[in-house]
Design an enzyme around this catalytic site. Structure first.
Site, PDB file in Angstrom:
ATOM      1  N   CYS A  72       0.834  -1.213   0.000  1.00  0.00           N
ATOM      2  CA  CYS A  72       0.000   0.000   0.000  1.00  0.00           C
ATOM      3  C   CYS A  72       0.865   1.257   0.000  1.00  0.00           C
ATOM      4  O   CYS A  72       0.541   2.246  -0.664  1.00  0.00           O
ATOM      5  CB  CYS A  72      -0.931   0.022   1.211  1.00  0.00           C
ATOM      6  SG  CYS A  72      -2.190  -1.252   1.149  1.00  0.00           S
ATOM      7  N   ARG A 149      -7.909  -4.395  -2.944  1.00  0.00           N
ATOM      8  CA  ARG A 149      -7.310  -3.433  -3.888  1.00  0.00           C
ATOM      9  C   ARG A 149      -8.267  -3.276  -5.064  1.00  0.00           C
ATOM     10  O   ARG A 149      -8.105  -3.907  -6.100  1.00  0.00           O
ATOM     11  CB  ARG A 149      -5.967  -3.950  -4.408  1.00  0.00           C
ATOM     12  CG  ARG A 149      -4.903  -3.953  -3.378  1.00  0.00           C
ATOM     13  CD  ARG A 149      -3.527  -4.207  -3.935  1.00  0.00           C
ATOM     14  NE  ARG A 149      -2.687  -4.681  -2.854  1.00  0.00           N
ATOM     15  CZ  ARG A 149      -2.213  -3.919  -1.869  1.00  0.00           C
ATOM     16  NH1 ARG A 149      -2.458  -2.626  -1.867  1.00  0.00           N
ATOM     17  NH2 ARG A 149      -1.489  -4.436  -0.902  1.00  0.00           N
TER      18      ARG A 149
HETATM   19  C1  BEZ Z   1       0.523  -4.574   1.942  1.00  0.00           C
HETATM   20  O1  BEZ Z   1       1.733  -4.829   1.868  1.00  0.00           O
HETATM   21  O2  BEZ Z   1       0.062  -3.546   1.441  1.00  0.00           O
HETATM   22  C2  BEZ Z   1      -0.365  -5.536   2.621  1.00  0.00           C
HETATM   23  C3  BEZ Z   1      -0.014  -6.865   2.647  1.00  0.00           C
HETATM   24  C4  BEZ Z   1      -0.825  -7.756   3.303  1.00  0.00           C
HETATM   25  C5  BEZ Z   1      -1.998  -7.341   3.923  1.00  0.00           C
HETATM   26  C6  BEZ Z   1      -2.347  -6.012   3.865  1.00  0.00           C
HETATM   27  C7  BEZ Z   1      -1.534  -5.098   3.201  1.00  0.00           C
END
Ligand code: BEZ
Length: 236
Positions: A72, A149
């Site tokens: 993110c 997402r």
């Molecule tokens: C992320 O790296 O954005 C992420 C990975 C796993 C769960 C939630 C966010």
């Protein structure tokens, strides 16, 4: 006729108005062509009513799982860094997650400090996941607590024009979002379609429903008929 949904736990400030026709068993499945439902929500820019904020502009509305996570963060850096490209196309951006406003602001401080890319667009804090649940932004099979997402392009008449969803471990491409916007713009303007991997300046496609002999009058350059159902045309 609309139905109202409100947040109950973390925030009672979120409210979504969902047309009755969109109501299935538990949530609306967003589809291209639907008017995006109106909602009010707390954001990093204060409380916003979505339709008032969005109407008359293109909007890229996207959900993401959580603040202070690696993928993110990389997406936010990419979008904040692409601010000029979005502004040049008059596209407003808005994000949605279940983080608190406080966490979103602290996360943005990190991003601005470390990457030099301030996040200037509003971020919705949908703590209870009210908007996310109703607008199909949760992913029950990955992690039902986190927002998926999900990427949505909404046109100035508030209609949903593009929708896609990525896995939690795969970051999205800013270039692809801009590419789809550019393709939609040319397709709306010239009543054509765009081929796979189309980039600005590439040949366009006639819709298979259009008679190429009639289409000739609409274009200055000749039409390249590759197959009876595949006709290429250039923009000029
Ligand atoms: C992320 O790296 O954005 C992420 C990975 C796993 C769960 C939630 C966010």
């Amino acid at each position: 006729m609309t139905m109202q949904f409100f947040g109950t736990r973390g925030s009672n400030e979120v409210a979504v108005s969902l047309p009755l026709a969109y109501r299935s068993k538990s949530h609306w499945v967003p589809r291209i062509g639907d008017v995006f439902p109106d909602f009010t929500a707390p954001t990093t820019h204060g409380k916003l009513r979505f339709h008032d904020w969005a109407e008359g502009s293109w909007v890229y509305l996207f959900s993401h799982p959580a603040a202070f996570t690696p993928v993110c963060t990389s997406e936010m850096v990419g979008l904040a860094g692409g601010a000029d490209a979005f502004a040049a196309r008059d596209i407003k951006l808005m994000s949605l997650s279940r983080d608190t406003l406080d966490d979103q602001c602290r996360w943005c401080d990190d991003i601005a400090r470390v990457f030099g890319t301030p996040v200037t667009f509003p971020m919705i804090s949908d703590i209870d996941g009210v908007i996310a649940r109703i607008c199909g932004m949760l992913h029950e099979k990955e992690d039902p607590r986190l927002t998926a997402r999900k990427s949505i392009l909404i046109d100035p008449a508030l209609r949903l024009r593009m929708i896609f969803e990525y896995p939690v471990r795969v970051g999205r491409s800013v270039d692809e979002i801009l590419r789809v916007f550019d393709a939609l713009s040319v397709s709306d303007e010239l009543d054509v379609a765009t081929p796979s991997d189309w980039q600005e300046g590439d040949p366009l496609l006639l819709m298979h429903t259009e008679d190429p002999r009639r289409a000739r009058a609409r274009f200055r350059s000749p039409i390249d008929s590759v197959l009876p159902y595949l006709h290429l045309v250039s923009e000029d």
